[in-house]
Scaffold this active site. Structure first.
Site, PDB file in Angstrom:
ATOM      1  N   CYS A 242      53.491  18.031  61.952  1.00 51.57           N
ATOM      2  CA  CYS A 242      53.404  17.554  60.784  1.00 51.57           C
ATOM      3  C   CYS A 242      53.017  16.058  60.972  1.00 51.57           C
ATOM      4  O   CYS A 242      53.087  15.325  60.199  1.00 51.57           O
ATOM      5  CB  CYS A 242      54.933  17.141  59.375  1.00 51.57           C
ATOM      6  SG  CYS A 242      54.712  19.558  58.976  1.00 51.57           S
ATOM      7  N   LYS A 413      55.216  13.222  48.915  1.00 45.27           N
ATOM      8  CA  LYS A 413      54.805  14.709  48.550  1.00 45.27           C
ATOM      9  C   LYS A 413      56.289  14.604  47.414  1.00 45.27           C
ATOM     10  O   LYS A 413      55.338  16.612  46.852  1.00 45.27           O
ATOM     11  CB  LYS A 413      56.112  14.768  49.475  1.00 45.27           C
ATOM     12  CG  LYS A 413      55.168  14.372  51.493  1.00 45.27           C
ATOM     13  CD  LYS A 413      56.318  15.196  52.402  1.00 45.27           C
ATOM     14  CE  LYS A 413      55.431  15.593  53.988  1.00 45.27           C
ATOM     15  NZ  LYS A 413      54.904  13.835  54.412  1.00 45.27           N
TER      16      LYS A 413
END
Length: 491
Positions: A242, A413
Site C-alpha cells: 500500500c 479512505k
C-alpha cells in the site's frame, strides 16, 4: 489471546483481534512466524529505545543531528518538478472535479459488493467501482481481455495525459524517449491470475489463456500505457503493497532530477475487489465487518473502528520538469517538492514499537523537499481505520511536528476505502485538489475520537484552509514507508 499487530499494506499498522476461525480454521498468528503481541504505542521522545526479542532483533541508535542551516528548496528549473496533469478512476467516477466534490460533501462510496456473489462472505461490502467505462480509451477487443487493474491504469493514465495537453498529436512533437511511465500496483492482475489458476485446476494447463501471465504480472500497467502512447522513457513498476504509489512518485521525480526524463507518468492502480482479494483479507482478519452499515464502516481515529474497508481504482500524475513545462506552455497545477522512502526493518507485518521508520520517513521527505516542519500545515494521512495503525501514524507525526496547532489532517479512505497500491495515487490527487481549491474534505464517521488524537482531523464537515505545504503518507506490508510533499506552485 493477545492482539496481532500487522504493519504495512492495507493499513500501515493493523491490529487484528482473534475472531472466530473461518473455513481455514487457524489464526494468522500460527503462520509465517507472526507472533501475538500487545498493542504498542510510540514513545513521545524523539530518542528511540527499541525493546524486542528474537534472533533478528537489534538495537537502533539515534544519532545526534549536526547543526544544519535552514532548508532550501530546489531552484534549478530542470530539477524543479511540477504537476501538469492528473487522472483517476475511482468509486466516484473518472472525473477529478466530481471526485473531489464528492469528497468535500462527505459522501461515502462504500456499498454492498455485487461484482461477485459475496452472500456467504463475512465481509460483503467495499469501495467497489461501478459503471466504469473505458470508451474512447481502450478498444472493445482488448477491453474484454484486460484485468480491471490494467483497464483502470489505461484510462487514468490517458486522462492524465489529456489534462496535461499531451494527447497523441502533442506527443508526436516531443521526444518520447524522454517521457517515462511508472505506475505500480500492490496486487497486480489478481482476477487474471485467479482465473488462470482456476482453469488449470478444473480443465488442465491446455485451457489456460495465453494472456494469463502477461495480464497477471505487476509491470503490465506501465507497459500497456507506454505501448498505447508510444512513450519510450524509463518504464517499470514498483510493488511495495500500500506504499506503492508514493514510491512511484518518488522514483519518477528522481528520474527527472537526474536528467533521465523530462516527463514521468506515475501513480498506482489496483482492482482487488474480487473473491481472492476479499477472501484473502478476511483471512487476515483485517477488514471491518460492519455489514449492516457499510457507509459508516471506514472510520479513521474513531474509537469504534474495527478494520479497514477494501477499495480499488487508479490515480496518476503527470510529473514534469519546470523547465520543460514552461517551454511547452503547460498549465501548472501544483509543485512536487520532494519525498522519501524508508523501511521499518523490523518484521514482515508487525510495526516498530519506536515508530522510527515512519517518523524518519516524514523527516527525510521534508529534507528532500527543502522544507522545515513549521511550514507544513496539511497532512493527507494513511489512516486506514485500523486499531493500531491510526494511532501509530498520529504519534509518529507528533514526533516530527512538535507544534500541531496549525496542522489539519484528514483521511480520504473514510469515504473511498483503502485502494491498496492505488491509495497513494488517489490521495495525491486529493492533496493537490486541497491545494488548488483551498478546501479540505472531511474525515467522515468521526463520532467518538480517540483522545490521543489532538490534531484537527477535519471531522465530518469540510473546512476552508490555505495549504502552505502538504504531505501525503502511505505505508505497506514489509515495513515500507513512503511520504511525498506537495505545495502551491510559485514561479
Amino acid at each position: 489471546m493477545a492482539g496481532i499487530v500487522l504493519s504495512g499494506s492495507c493499513s500501515s499498522r493493523l491490529l487484528l483481534r482473534d475472531r472466530e476461525a473461518g473455513s481455514n480454521g487457524a489464526s494468522l498468528a500460527q503462520y509465517n512466524g507472526l507472533k501475538a503481541v500487545d498493542t504498542m504505542h510510540l514513545p513521545s521522545s524523539r530518542t528511540p529505545k527499541l525493546s524486542c526479542s528474537g534472533p533478528k532483533c537489534r538495537t537502533i541508535r539515534a544519532m545526534a543531528s549536526p547543526t544544519v542551516s535552514a532548508p532550501k528548496r530546489e531552484t534549478d528549473p530542470k530539477k524543479r518538478i511540477v504537476i501538469t496533469g492528473m487522472g483517476l478512476v475511482s468509486v466516484f467516477g473518472s472525473d477529478i472535479d466530481n471526485f473531489y466534490n464528492k469528497l468535500l460533501e462527505g459522501e461515502s462510496g462504500i456499498t454492498q459488493i455485487d461484482k461477485f456473489d459475496a452472500t456467504n462472505y463475512s465481509v460483503r461490502f467495499a469501495g467497489q467501482i461501478r459503471d466504469f467505462s473505458s470508451k474512447g480509451y481502450i478498444d472493445g477487443k482488448n477491453d474484454r481481455r484486460l484485468d480491471d487493474c490494467w483497464r483502470y491504469c489505461l484510462v487514468a493514465g490517458r486522462r492524465a495525459l489529456d489534462e496535461a495537453n499531451l494527447g497523441s498529436e502533442a506527443l508526436e512533437k516531443l521526444d518520447k524517449t524522454r517521457i517515462g511511465v511508472l505506475v505500480g500496483t500492490g496486487m497486480g492482475g489478481l482476477t487474471a491470475f485467479s482465473n488462470g489458476v482456476e482453469a488449470l485446476i478444473q480443465k488442465g494447463y491446455k485451457k489456460i489463456t495465453p494472456f494469463f501471465i502477461p495480464y497477471s504480472i505487476t509491470n503490465m500497467g506501465s507497459a500497456l500505457l507506454a505501448i498505447d502512447t508510444g512513450l519510450m522513457g524509463p518504464n517499470y513498476s514498483i510493488s511495495t503493497a500500500c506504499a506503492t504509489a508514493n514510491y512511484c512518485f518518488y522514483a519518477a521525480a528522481n528520474h527527472i532530477r537526474r536528467g533521465e526524463a523530462d516527463i514521468m507518468v506515475a501513480g498506482g492502480t489496483e482492482a482487488a475487489v474480487m473473491p481472492t482479494g476479499i477472501g484473502g483479507f478476511i483471512a487476515c482478519r483485517a477488514l471491518s465487518q460492519r455489514n449492516d452499515e457499510p457507509k459508516r464502516a471506514s472510520r479513521p481515529w474513531d474509537k469504534d473502528r474495527d478494520g479497514f474497508v477494501m477499495g480499488e481504482g487508479c490515480g496518476v500524475l503527470v510529473m514534469e520538469s519546470l523547465d520543460h513545462a514552461m517551454q511547452r506552455g503547460a498549465n501548472i497545477i501544483a509543485e512536487y517538492l520532494g519525498g522519501a522512502v524508508t523501511c521499518d526493518a523490523h518484521h514482515m507485518t508487525d510495526p516498530r514499537s519506536d515508530g522510527l521508520g515512519v517518523s524518519s520517513c516524514i523527516s527525510k521527505s521534508l529534507e528532500d523537499a527543502g522544507v522545515s516542519p513549521e511550514e507544513v500545515n496539511y497532512v493527507n494521512a494513511h489512516a486506514t481505520s485500523t486499531l493500531a495503525g491510526d494511532l501509530a501514524e498520529v504519534n509518529a507525526i507528533k514526533m516530527v511536528f512538535k507544534n500541531t496547532s496549525e496542522i489539519k489532517m484528514n483521511g480520504t479512505k473514510s469515504m473511498i476505502g483503502h485502494g491498496l497500491g492505488a491509495a497513494g495515487g488517489l490521495e495525491a490527487i486529493a492533496t493537490v485538489k486541497a491545494i488548488t481549491t483551498g478546501w479540505l474534505h472531511p474525515t467522515i464517521n468521526q463520532d467518538n475520537l480517540e483522545p490521543e488524537v489532538t490534531i484537527d482531523t477535519v471531522p465530518n464537515v469540510k473546512k476552508q484552509h490555505e495549504v502552505n505545504v502538504a504531505i501525503s503518507n502511505s505505508f505497506g506490508f514489509g515495513g515500507h514507508n513512503s511520504v511525498v510533499v506537495f505545495a502551491p506552485f510559485k514561479p
